[in-house]
Design an enzyme around this catalytic site. Structure first.
Site, short mmCIF file in Angstrom:
data_model
loop_
_atom_site.label_atom_id
_atom_site.label_comp_id
_atom_site.label_asym_id
_atom_site.label_seq_id
_atom_site.Cartn_x
_atom_site.Cartn_y
_atom_site.Cartn_z
N GLY A 143 0.84 -1.18 0.00
CA GLY A 143 0.00 0.00 0.00
C GLY A 143 0.88 1.23 0.00
N CYS A 144 0.43 2.30 -0.65
CA CYS A 144 1.28 3.49 -0.74
C CYS A 144 1.41 4.18 0.61
CB CYS A 144 0.77 4.45 -1.82
SG CYS A 144 -0.97 4.88 -1.68
N ASN A 145 0.32 4.22 1.38
CA ASN A 145 0.42 4.77 2.73
C ASN A 145 1.26 3.86 3.62
OD1 ASN A 145 -1.42 6.88 2.08
ND2 ASN A 145 -3.14 5.48 2.40
#
Lengths: 341, 341, 341, 341
Positions: free
Chosen positions: A147-149
């Site tokens: 996930g980018c976060n």
């Protein structure tokens, strides 16, 4: 030259993969899929790619995977698992969805609302945070993009948990993200008129799915359960994630742990002690900038990490992993300088 | 009709005062000062005010304060104290600078870098957070407008500290603010090309001057020293502050303490439990929106408050206080609905 | 107090009507419709209206029009005509759709792609550009709100055509509009990620439906057919229209014609000769700013007009007309100052 | 490897040059100047360049031009001419200022407000619009980079003037430009709070200096004096220029003239007839997109051109020219794909 297929090419991460691979010296794109837009050219769907000579968009079933060396799978969550299960075993895969990130089937079911349809593949998949899984990625057939976060928070925190320099029960990640992370989907809250000129939080209170990744990775690292507090906010900007991480520990030890961990990393830039990053200065690039600032309250510090969600947070990370899987120099095609202003 | 003078009318808070007072039924603007722009019309300096019949900008020394009932002083910090000291005692004053916010001369010297030049006035000044100082403001001659960030954090926290429902040593305020709070000053980091399309923190680690207000107000309320952790971030937006406040306590008790405190307040809107605000929905208005969300970690909650820094955070607050000081109904001229989108 | 119903209250023009009427001293909102969102509160659909005490959203069929004095109809084009045809004849109507703007049924069919379903009403409707149809509007039962782009171009051009000071065959309107004019609809090109940080034209070459209004109004005014060239562009901004109008004629005569026409108009502000407007300085207000600049090529000039598409371009105009229809002072509820920055 | 110096490296065009050259296989940056910021690192002045190993900023006088092959001069207008006059004759120069664009000393004096200080160099300089001066540039010692607006208009118009397919006395260029074209200068109108969320024209009526270039180039091409009408507008975006050009002529002939002219050009992309470009789709790249649309009025057409002002409009153009001057393949280092979203 390696032959590359991109599945789900009509979304932002698909387009970003095309942008990066277009100038890659050892890859060529031989197939692009987009089910609802099959038959269209990529230039019609993404006019910024007009100048490129690309295969037309087709349905996945119409791709001959015979000559394909590696597939980037940029499909929506839950769709990926069945598509990937059907691919020939000879093909290497970098998946950009959430489908293979969580090793524990129960955690997957909890965060994604149903059972996983390809548990054998899930067992095989390697978590794609390159700097921390480099050797396994090199040998993997299936890599699960993070996930980018989740990536942003982990860059700030993994070395601190590993080094034991912070209180593991007192971690707060206040994150600000640009809107492209939500994809090219038609949702009212993503309209310009709804989103520009302001800010709001979302998934407040521990609801965001990337918490599944934080829980899994931080707990594995610490050898005991860790739960962080995590509040994402939506910014009126297209690209960029800024994670402001509140920790308890000595700032100098924290800085040193990060500096040691990233000393030889080509894409992770430690700012001088006391400085901190801006998302603007990593835009369009594969770099992560990290800063540490001591708080006025003794024993507390703020760690801030910034990256571009479409590049280092997804498609750039995916290409970095693909380079490793294909035994290409890891930084190939990824050294472009950020675009500012 | 009360006669109103605005000193420092060429800045954003000055212009916002003119916007609000222009349709106020019981005030008329009789003098506007702007030292460097003296001689110009307000319409030349702020073309959005062109349709109004306003006095030309003059130097402060050229104003006859004889017929003036109330002065809004929107001058830079440190300038205010000497200007206000020279005003006739018959004039009521709402100061929008930081000069009279801190009651302790040492705290002032620490946060603002030098001794205060009007300590007697500082002793007389009432802190302008209307909802909590209403009665003193009614009788005051000099009211000190609060910091816009300081106001936002206090709306989220004062009732919780007063009610004793949170851990006083574990308060973190992660704040996001639009750029108009920095004023109309020529600084490189305020340029559109530098600020748009991204985010960054500033004054990290406990450096922001509004901490002086948090320390003063929260400590007085609790009866013992309280230090909060506070990290402001600059948003690519013109108006709006969002304060994401991390506290330890039971979400329901927290919600109830806030709901009780603001039950009769015309400008403070409690969102339903579990919901949280956006800065877009208070833009251009005098409203504060507050939400509370329980965290997945037991005993923790997130309180989020949103207001418009130029309105409720400074000029709207100033007018609300002026209404009280002139014995006008408190909400007069301030009930305009937010502008969205 | 007049009782007001707003049909189609879940769109931007509906919300803007609520914003304006909320503080109107002689109107109260007694019904709000939104078919797909019936049952919800207005505060849930538009959180910036949370502080208001408003009727819940219902379906149109559930409204009792018995006590309603005036209906604002903010429904999509084509829907309006059948809804309005079914309203009791005792009710006054301001329609914000395009349904009753074009008097010629053939012109309607050409621009809107099909026959009109309520030709008798179309014949009755008065075109709602207040400054030029004021007396007819006063006596009208049905007023057709103008297109927002059409209004902007007409403010720049009507007095010039009427005065015969420009070449009627050489008019070019290059227009820039904010995104809220496209409504709250889920279209890919209205997403923040697609729209921010750039510009593009649309409906190029004479395709935009507002040309139907230009053709009708300018031809009627000149007494012969006039066709203008018109290119709208989409701006990365929410509110505001800027029309840059290229004409052939003497700048001074042009300026004088405009200044004469608007001398007593409360909402039209002529800038000093040689100056020109910005959309930022009319935001959220009912004002139009107009400027004239002589070109270096003799006999040519540029006229630039700016207004807020949601206010003067639609909902503010609608309220101005409603005031006239109900014999209320025309400017009531509309004198709010623009919101800048 | 060629040794490159960049003078004026602390501005946006300087930083863009560094971005492009950083990954250029045959150039290395050996000197960077910035008079007021001499002594600082480039990473301090532009944090997005932190990851690069660059020489520190120095004063121009401290540069040893002995080993330098080519100088990019990104200094302010008027400063360039004296600096360039003092450089050793062995050094090739690409100037990004306006100093050497106008061949006629009187035209220079008229548009830039004073006499030129290096008329001999001005005579030697080649105008840097690569596609039209390619052969002269190859042999030049001094190339004068074009104005970014001037370049955009010329891409739309030169082939039409050369082919004689439009009316030369009826050309209108309505141009929209992002803010980075104005540089990193501290001006009130460039502040985020002044510029975002709206649009306005500037230099209206034939005041913009780039008209000097249009006059010179178009008149030379046509063999008689041509004066165009030109109105630039400032957009709330950082990068990108969109020129909407109104011409009289047959759309098909116009399209064909452009398509013929750009058939073999690597950076100029003709869109299919009837389509038109957006600035978003060239951002960060060296591409120009051009579209042609027939108007509803017979004999009229609209030509729209889009490019990135910092890349194709200045620094990318400069590098393209430098490649030619150093006998490097023209597209080297310039084939990066636009960054969208």
């Amino acid at each position: 030259m390696y032959n590359i297929a991109i599945l789900g090419a009509s979304g932002y991460t698909g387009a970003e993969l095309v942008r990066l691979i277009a100038t890659h010296p050892r890859m060529r794109i031989t197939a692009l899929s987009a089910d609802r837009k099959a038959g269209q050219t990529m230039g019609a769907v993404f006019p910024h790619l007009r100048h490129l000579d690309l295969p037309a968009l087709v349905k996945i079933d119409d791709i001959d995977f015979g000559g394909v060396d590696l597939v980037f799978c940029a499909l929506p969550h839950a769709t990926s698992q069945s598509v990937i299960a059907a691919l020939p075993k000879s093909v290497k895969i970098v998946d950009l969805s959430a489908d293979f990130r969580l090793r524990d089937p129960e955690a997957y079911a909890k965060w994604y609302g149903g059972p996983h349809a390809a548990l054998d593949l899930q067992a095989e998949a390697v978590y794609g945070l390159t700097e921390f899984y480099r050797e396994q990625i090199r040998d993997a057939r299936l890599v699960a993009g993070t996930g980018c976060n989740a990536a942003t928070g982990q860059y700030a925190l993994r070395p601190l948990i590993a080094a034991g320099v912070i209180d593991l029960d007192e971690i707060i990640i206040d994150l600000k993200t640009g809107v492209s992370g939500a994809g090219r989907s038609l949702k009212e809250n993503l309209l310009h008129a709804e989103l520009s000129e302001g800010a709001h939080a979302y998934a407040v209170g521990g609801m965001h799915r990337h918490l599944g990744e934080f829980d899994q990775e931080f707990s594995a690292l610490a050898g005991r359960e860790i739960k962080v507090q995590f509040t994402p906010h939506l910014l009126p900007a297209n690209r960029g994630i800024l994670a402001t991480v509140y920790v308890k520990g000595e700032a100098t030890e924290i800085y040193d742990a990060l500096a040691d961990a990233y000393e030889d990393e080509p894409f992770v830039v430690m700012l001088p002690e006391g400085e901190h990053p801006s998302t603007r200065h990593v835009r369009g690039s594969n770099f992560v900038h990290i800063g540490v600032v001591r708080d006025r309250i003794p024993g507390r510090a703020v760690v801030i990490a910034a990256l571009d969600n479409l590049t280092k947070g997804s498609s750039g990370q995916a290409l970095q992993n693909a380079n490793l899987m294909l035994d290409i120099e890891e930084t190939t095609g990824l050294m472009m300088t950020p675009v500012f202003p």
